[in-house]
Structures are given as C-alpha cells and as structure tokens.
Design a protein around this motif. Structure first.
Motif, PDB file in Angstrom:
ATOM      1  N   TRP A 103       9.410  43.938 -20.049  1.00  0.00           N
ATOM      2  CA  TRP A 103       8.914  45.150 -20.060  1.00  0.00           C
ATOM      3  C   TRP A 103       7.580  44.447 -19.717  1.00  0.00           C
ATOM      4  O   TRP A 103       6.834  44.571 -18.847  1.00  0.00           O
ATOM      5  N   ASP A 104       6.591  43.800 -20.893  1.00  0.00           N
ATOM      6  CA  ASP A 104       5.643  43.210 -20.720  1.00  0.00           C
ATOM      7  C   ASP A 104       4.905  42.346 -19.618  1.00  0.00           C
ATOM      8  O   ASP A 104       4.169  41.908 -18.526  1.00  0.00           O
ATOM      9  N   TYR A 106       7.226  41.426 -16.915  1.00  0.00           N
ATOM     10  CA  TYR A 106       6.648  42.756 -15.720  1.00  0.00           C
ATOM     11  C   TYR A 106       5.444  43.470 -15.010  1.00  0.00           C
ATOM     12  O   TYR A 106       5.323  43.064 -14.219  1.00  0.00           O
ATOM     13  N   ARG A 107       5.072  44.204 -16.193  1.00  0.00           N
ATOM     14  CA  ARG A 107       4.106  44.917 -16.129  1.00  0.00           C
ATOM     15  C   ARG A 107       3.459  43.664 -15.659  1.00  0.00           C
ATOM     16  O   ARG A 107       2.328  44.181 -14.755  1.00  0.00           O
ATOM     17  N   THR A 108       3.050  42.676 -16.587  1.00  0.00           N
ATOM     18  CA  THR A 108       1.320  41.411 -16.119  1.00  0.00           C
ATOM     19  C   THR A 108       1.882  41.113 -14.451  1.00  0.00           C
ATOM     20  O   THR A 108       0.466  40.815 -14.203  1.00  0.00           O
ATOM     21  N   ASP A 111       0.383  43.160 -12.869  1.00  0.00           N
ATOM     22  CA  ASP A 111      -1.020  43.228 -12.680  1.00  0.00           C
ATOM     23  C   ASP A 111      -2.006  41.790 -12.557  1.00  0.00           C
ATOM     24  O   ASP A 111      -2.961  41.378 -11.650  1.00  0.00           O
TER      25      ASP A 111
END
Length: 254
Positions: A103-104, A106-108, A111
């Motif tokens: 998850w982290d 993908y999210r990063t 951004d």
C-alpha cells in the motif's frame, strides 16, 4: 530572514555515493515488486532507509514463519505439510507489514509522480557533479544493456556501474548471503558435473526461494535506472545549452 528558494522542488540529488531522482513510475509496477518482496518497491522510489529495513524484516520474519517452505509445499500440492510447517505466531506478524509495504509503495509512487510533474514544469536546476573525499559522482550517459549484463553476472554490479554504490553493495552482500545459506553454488557445481540428485539434496529451499524475486528485481531496476539516468543527463544538458547558448529571442514550442 530566510529567503524562499527559486526552485521549490528538486528533480534530482547527487551525493558522493548515489543519485536520487524524481521520474514518472507506474504505481502498479512498484506495487508488484513490493508484493514479490517487501522493500523492493521502496528501493525503486529511492527510499533506501525504509527499503533496507523492510528487506531485512522480510528475511527475518520469513525465516521465523517458514513461509518459503510453506509456499513450496503448496505449489507441490502437499497442503497438509504446508499448514503443518507454517509458524502461525510469526505468520500473523508477517501479514500486516507485508500489506503495508504494498500500500505505501503504491501511494508514495502516485505522490512522487505529482512532485515530478511540478518540478519538471518549474524546470528545476540539476546538479551535474558531486565531489568529495570518499568518491565522486557525475551525470553521464550509461548503456542500459551493460547494467543488465553485469547484474546477470553478479547481482549488484549493474548498480555499481550506474554509481549506485549503496544499493549495489547492499544487494551484492545480501544476495551472496542468500546464495551461501541456500547452498546454491554447491548445487550449481553438482549440476554442472551431472550429479542432479545431489544438487537437489544440497539446496535449502527456504533460502533458495528468495532468489527468483531478487534476480527479477535487480535486472529490472538496473536496466530502468540506466534509462532514467540517461534522461536526466539529457535534461540537464538541454537546460545548460538553453541558458548559455540559445538566442534569447528564440520562441520555445508550446
């Protein structure tokens, strides 16, 4: 009174030992490498502290929970043995960090892609050389196939060719430890001498099953990093030529 810098964002940062840069990445590709091995997605994003911690954590918790052996017996269809060999107390701890890593990363990635677009529109300055008492780093054209070739020979050498010293030595040392504990060089020796049964017996599959994910990541990362570093070199050279040699009356295309 502090002055606000002209460029709010950086496209790249050169240190003596590596080059960190922003460039567009597919969130799905980054998430896939985090899925295959926690920490690899963060390494693609140049978040080395998080990457190294997650990689070492993956190794520790995987060994304690016997996850690789469980995967092996599952693929062989021996589900009862797979369930028996898994250590449930450690397996529960594994799941949370594993899902966070995917998850982290993908999210990063999403951004950082936004940050890259903004930095590129600002035409942010790029430092093209960094010298120090330990080493020197500079932007230059590198051949992606050479980085790929050296990564095939020994994992980590392709990154050293790209002057990613920290990543290169970490992946080299980490892979050597995995190869040694998995008895893979011994198995290769027996295979080359035609003693296939002894080669199979020599392998420790709990350690050996790390290798496919490691090799796939190293080959991809070395090749893609060479491509992106070449793009960064071209952007820096383009900006320099525009600022110093281009006629001020020249109208840039939209």
């Amino acid at each position: 009174m502090n002055q606000i810098p002209f460029f709010r964002r950086q496209r790249a940062y050169l240190s003596q030992f590596t080059t960190g840069q922003l460039h567009l990445k597919s969130p799905w590709v980054v998430a896939f490498f985090s899925f295959s091995y926690p920490g690899f997605g963060h390494m693609i994003l140049h978040r080395y502290a998080a990457a190294f911690i997650l990689i070492l954590w993956e190794t520790f918790i995987n060994q304690m929970a016997n996850i690789n052996e469980g995967i092996l017996y599952t693929l062989l269809g021996d589900f009862e043995k797979a369930k028996h060999i898994l250590e449930e107390r450690w397996l529960i701890l594994y799941v949370g960090i594993y899902m966070f890593s995917i998850w982290d990363s993908y999210r990063t990635t999403i951004d950082l892609n936004k940050q890259y677009v903004l930095a590129d529109r600002e035409d942010a300055q790029i430092l093209n050389m960094k010298m120090g008492t330990w080493d020197m780093n500079f932007l230059d054209k590198r051949k992606p196939w050479v980085a790929l070739m050296w990564s095939v020979v020994i994992p980590g050498l392709g990154h050293l060719y790209l002057h990613k010293v920290i990543t290169g030595f970490f992946m080299f040392g980490y892979t050597v430890v995995i190869l040694y504990l998995g008895h893979i060089p011994e198995a290769i020796h027996h295979t080359m001498t035609g003693n296939f049964d002894k080669a199979i017996q020599a392998l420790d599959m709990q350690w050996t099953l790390y290798i496919p994910s490691i090799y796939l990541f190293i080959l991809y990362n070395a090749y893609s990093s060479a491509v992106e570093l070449n793009k960064l070199f071209e952007k820096e050279m383009s900006k320099y030529l525009r600022q110093n040699y281009q006629n001020k009356n020249f109208k840039l295309p939209i």
